[in-house]
Structure formats: C-alpha cells, structure tokens
Design an enzyme around this catalytic site. Structure first.
Site, PDB file in Angstrom:
ATOM      1  N   HIS A 150      -3.501 -16.142  -5.594  1.00  0.00           N
ATOM      2  CA  HIS A 150      -2.969 -15.292  -6.669  1.00  0.00           C
ATOM      3  C   HIS A 150      -2.642 -16.265  -7.796  1.00  0.00           C
ATOM      4  O   HIS A 150      -1.646 -16.975  -7.733  1.00  0.00           O
ATOM      5  CB  HIS A 150      -1.726 -14.543  -6.172  1.00  0.00           C
TER       6      HIS A 150
ATOM      7  N   ASP B 119      -7.042  -4.587  -3.776  1.00  0.00           N
ATOM      8  CA  ASP B 119      -5.630  -4.921  -4.008  1.00  0.00           C
ATOM      9  C   ASP B 119      -4.764  -3.668  -3.858  1.00  0.00           C
ATOM     10  O   ASP B 119      -3.837  -3.432  -4.643  1.00  0.00           O
ATOM     11  CB  ASP B 119      -5.423  -5.573  -5.385  1.00  0.00           C
TER      12      ASP B 119
ATOM     13  N   ASP C 100       0.067 -14.361  -1.744  1.00  0.00           N
ATOM     14  CA  ASP C 100      -0.224 -13.299  -2.718  1.00  0.00           C
ATOM     15  C   ASP C 100       0.992 -12.422  -3.010  1.00  0.00           C
ATOM     16  O   ASP C 100       1.787 -12.109  -2.140  1.00  0.00           O
ATOM     17  CB  ASP C 100      -1.378 -12.406  -2.259  1.00  0.00           C
TER      18      ASP C 100
ATOM     19  N   HIS D 144      -8.481  -7.278   0.559  1.00  0.00           N
ATOM     20  CA  HIS D 144      -7.243  -7.440  -0.218  1.00  0.00           C
ATOM     21  C   HIS D 144      -6.425  -6.142  -0.189  1.00  0.00           C
ATOM     22  O   HIS D 144      -6.563  -5.278  -1.065  1.00  0.00           O
ATOM     23  CB  HIS D 144      -7.581  -7.846  -1.651  1.00  0.00           C
TER      24      HIS D 144
ATOM     25  N   LEU E  62      -0.311  -3.596   3.277  1.00  0.00           N
ATOM     26  CA  LEU E  62       0.016  -2.502   4.205  1.00  0.00           C
ATOM     27  C   LEU E  62       1.519  -2.243   4.303  1.00  0.00           C
ATOM     28  O   LEU E  62       1.938  -1.249   4.902  1.00  0.00           O
ATOM     29  CB  LEU E  62      -0.570  -2.773   5.600  1.00  0.00           C
TER      30      LEU E  62
ATOM     31  N   HIS F  63       3.216   2.077  -3.604  1.00  0.00           N
ATOM     32  CA  HIS F  63       4.641   2.169  -3.943  1.00  0.00           C
ATOM     33  C   HIS F  63       5.023   3.635  -3.889  1.00  0.00           C
ATOM     34  O   HIS F  63       4.315   4.484  -4.446  1.00  0.00           O
ATOM     35  CB  HIS F  63       4.914   1.638  -5.354  1.00  0.00           C
TER      36      HIS F  63
HETATM   37 ZN   LIG Z   1      -1.987 -10.885  -6.300  1.00  0.00          ZN
HETATM   38 ZN   LIG Z   2      -2.454  -8.351  -3.844  1.00  0.00          ZN
END
Ligand SMILES: [Zn+2]
Ligand SMILES: [Zn+2]
Length: 430
Positions: A180, A306, A153, A61, A64, A310
């Site tokens: 998700h 996950d 997702d 998860h 990129l 950012h």
């Molecule tokens: Zn998610």
């Molecule tokens: Zn995610």
C-alpha cells in the site's frame, strides 16, 4: 468418485492458452481436463451453452473484517459475496482487529473459512506487529499458519529499513510483499485526490506524488533485495510508468488495478457522496486512462477489488469523517466487462488472465487454472446477462458501492469450488 462434465461452453483458460468451444471434466475435487472423454460416464452433466467456462476467479485484495469488525463483514458473508461475484478464492488483508500478525491469527481465518464453506480464503500476513510499522511480525509463523503474502495494507510500512528486511525474509519464503504505497506525511487529513476538483470543493487532497514516492521506494528496494513486490491499487499515471520501467529493468514487480480507479474519477466527489471515497482516491481522467493503458500493455498484471465493507451508519457520516473504501466483489466482473471488454480494450482471455492465473502466480497458489490435477474451482459466466446493480440484493453485509443503479452486462451463472456447486444463479435468484 463424482464425474462432472460441463459441455457446450466456450472454455477459456489463459494458463494453457485455451479459448475454444470444448468440454471440461471434473473428477471429485480435481480438474480431470479440457476435452472429451468418450470412454467415461459422467455422473452429472452441466450445459454451458452460450456461457464462458473458466478457472474460478481470484480476488487477491479483499478486506473480510473478521475478527474485530463483524458489523461490517464476516468471513462467511464476505465469501458468500465472493461466490455471487464468480470469485472462488480471495486473499484477505490483515488489517483486522487484532491484525493477522501471528500463526494463530492466520489459522483462525482458515478455520472460519472452512466453517463458512463458501469461497477459498488465503490470509495475507502483516509485515509488522499490530501493523504498527515498528517491529517485524512473526513471518515464519505466519507462513506456517498459511499466509500466502505479506502486507500492512491500510497503511504503508513507513520505515524503508523495516521494508528492506521484510523483503529479505519474503525472498527466503518465496512470498511477495504487497505494498500500500502512500507517504503519510503528504496525505494527512486528505479526503480526495489533490487537484482542480479538490480545490473547487475546498477539500484536502492526496497528491499523486504521495503514492509515487512510495512506489519508487518499493521498486528500488525490490531491486536491491531481489524480492518480489506487488503494488496494490495503482491509482496514478506516474505509478503505472514506475511499474512499467521497473519491469523493463527486470525488477520483480507486479501491478494491480481496481475497477473504481479506471471507471470513475475525482469529479464523482462533487456530490459529496462517501461511496466515492477510498484510499488511494479516485484520480483524474488522465490517470484512469493511464491505468487502462497499463492493463492493455501488461504493466498491470492483476485486477482486484480492494473490497472494503463499512456498515451504513459509518459511511453515512460527513465526507471528511466517513471511512475510506468501497465494496467490490459483487460488481467486479460486470464493471470490468463494461470498461475492458465492451470497449474492446481487452479480449475475454486477456481479462480472465488478470483475474485467475496472474494473481495465483503473485500469491504462489495452485489455483486459477484448468490444468489436470488442479483443484476443481470453476466459474461459468453468462456474458450476455443484462442486469441492474442493486445493493439491496448483495450478499455482503455492507452496501457501500458507487455503482448502484448501473446497467451492466455479464455475471456469474454457476460457481464450483472443489467440484461442488456453491452458487447457482438459477436457484439463487433474490
Ligand atoms: Zn491499501
Ligand atoms: Zn486494501
């Protein structure tokens, strides 16, 4: 042909129930096997005394960001971060710009990953065109292009009817749907978990029910269609229980836990720091404990990060304006060690299973094992290395971690992908 011999290590391979001092041999880009080969002459010997030798870790998860948001991460920087974290394979989510919703888009990811030459990248295809939830993406083409699973997702698939059809296609291709799980009408404008803390801070919250309603729907649809569904980033006690009871009924459902959801809680938002803001949000102690329980009893099969980079200028906005998500690749291993191994909740083989063969099975990829003939992806872990997490030293382009300054133990020492050393702690010191 190169013959590599890794000696003196504790070899752990949950796919073969191996946990013993032994040696591991690699032949070219493949695993030759666990155990000595007295008749062979190694071209290279690696001493792993005091270390754990295991299949290369898989993080199924990862965001990129390329194409479209290269200021946050690229396939090259994200996979470099993966290697530094001991991860040899990542599955990347399709919420790029444009979305990975066509064969050409999946092929682009493969091409960029090859160019970068770091960790393996397995693209996950979008369920719907542009991830807009309206029309199914070209799923057949995506499979041709190398997509290993399907998800929208970042967003849920709002229409149950479209999700049902997606599952029917995925069943045909023997791919999992990654969910998700979020009811968007219940989370509009939400910043953090809904509860005592959100009330105290005067912030709009995500109720646990917004996740659980969708987890229930996905499991019901998997039961209806016979498809495989994987619940991404399980964050509430109720979701853990839904996955548990689905498994008990024989539904093909797997569950995933992210380190932040079992190491942090919504109390962390008291400082209004956006490095604690993600979706689904940090929940309560009771939820974190239920996730730990789910990891222990096998309800939650997979550990994944996950990883959601950012750029600093975006994460520095006011809490309600800042984007959701934190990075995780370079803190994955030690944070899991601290929460799972040091507390004796899981053994090393149990934890490594959730980072290797279990995600490999969800994705249907021939990784996460030291079986003879498998690709020679190997992670050598130094379980005793003590260090302090310093975001300035990350290989990721972004710095949005909630773990800065944490004193931790355990890190990747040596990482091989297809038999080639791609990361060596001794020579990669910052
Ligand atoms: Zn998610
Ligand atoms: Zn995610």
């Amino acid at each position: 042909m190169n013959l590599t011999r890794i000696i003196n290590g504790r070899v752990i391979d949950p796919s073969q129930q191996i946990d013993r001092p032994d040696e591991l041999w690699l032949k070219g880009d493949r695993i030759l096997g666990v155990g000595p080969h007295p008749s062979l002459q190694a071209t290279r010997t690696i001493d792993a005394a005091g270390k754990i030798v295991c299949p290369g870790l898989i993080d199924m998860h990862v965001h990129l960001r390329e194409p479209g948001r290269e200021e946050d991460e690229t396939i090259s920087t994200g996979t470099a971060a993966a290697l530094a974290g001991g991860v040899t394979s990542v599955a990347c989510m399709p919420n790029t710009e444009p979305a990975i919703d066509s064969q050409a888009a999946a092929e682009f990811v493969h091409l960029q990953a090859q160019r970068a030459g770091n960790a393996n990248v397995f693209p996950v295809g979008a369920i719907t065109k542009g991830r807009e939830g309206k029309e199914l993406a070209e799923m057949g083409g995506l499979v041709e292009g190398g997509a290993v699973a399907f998800t929208d997702d970042g967003s849920p698939v709002v229409s149950a009817e479209i999700m049902r059809r997606a599952m029917e296609y995925c069943l045909m291709f023997d791919k999992a749907v990654l969910s998700h799980s979020e009811d968007l009408e219940l989370t509009r404008g939400a910043v953090m978990n809904e509860g005592f803390e959100s009330m105290r801070l005067g912030l709009r919250g995500y109720p646990a029910a917004a996740e659980e309603i969708m987890v229930f729907r996905e499991i019901a649809l998997a039961e209806l269609t016979g498809a495989r569904v994987h619940i991404l980033h399980v964050s509430t006690a109720g979701s853990v229980e839904l996955v548990r009871s689905g498994k008990r009924r024989g539904v093909r459902v797997t569950g995933e836990a992210c380190p932040h959801h079992f190491t942090l809680t919504d109390e962390c938002l008291r400082g209004f720091d956006s490095n604690f803001k993600m979706s689904p949000p940090l929940r309560t102690r009771k939820d974190a404990d239920a996730i730990l329980e789910g990891l222990c009893d096998g309800t939650l099969d997979v550990l994944a990060t996950d990883h959601a980079p950012h750029a600093p200028e975006k994460k520095m906005r006011e809490l309600d304006q800042a984007p959701n998500g934190i990075i995780g690749l370079e803190t994955f291993l030690p944070i899991c060690v601290q929460a799972l191994i040091e507390t004796k909740r899981l053994t090393w083989p149990q934890m490594i299973e959730k980072m290797t063969i279990n995600p490999a099975r969800v994705l249907g990829i021939d990784r996460g094992t030291l079986q003879a003939g498998a690709p020679a992806d190997v992670t050598v872990i130094d379980p005793d290395a003590e260090w302090t997490i310093d975001p300035k030293q990350f290989r990721s382009k972004s710095r949005n971690t909630p773990y800065a300054g944490w004193r931790v133990r355990g890190r990747a020492h040596l990482v091989l992908v297809a038999g080639v050393v791609k990361y060596d702690r001794d020579t990669s010191l910052p």
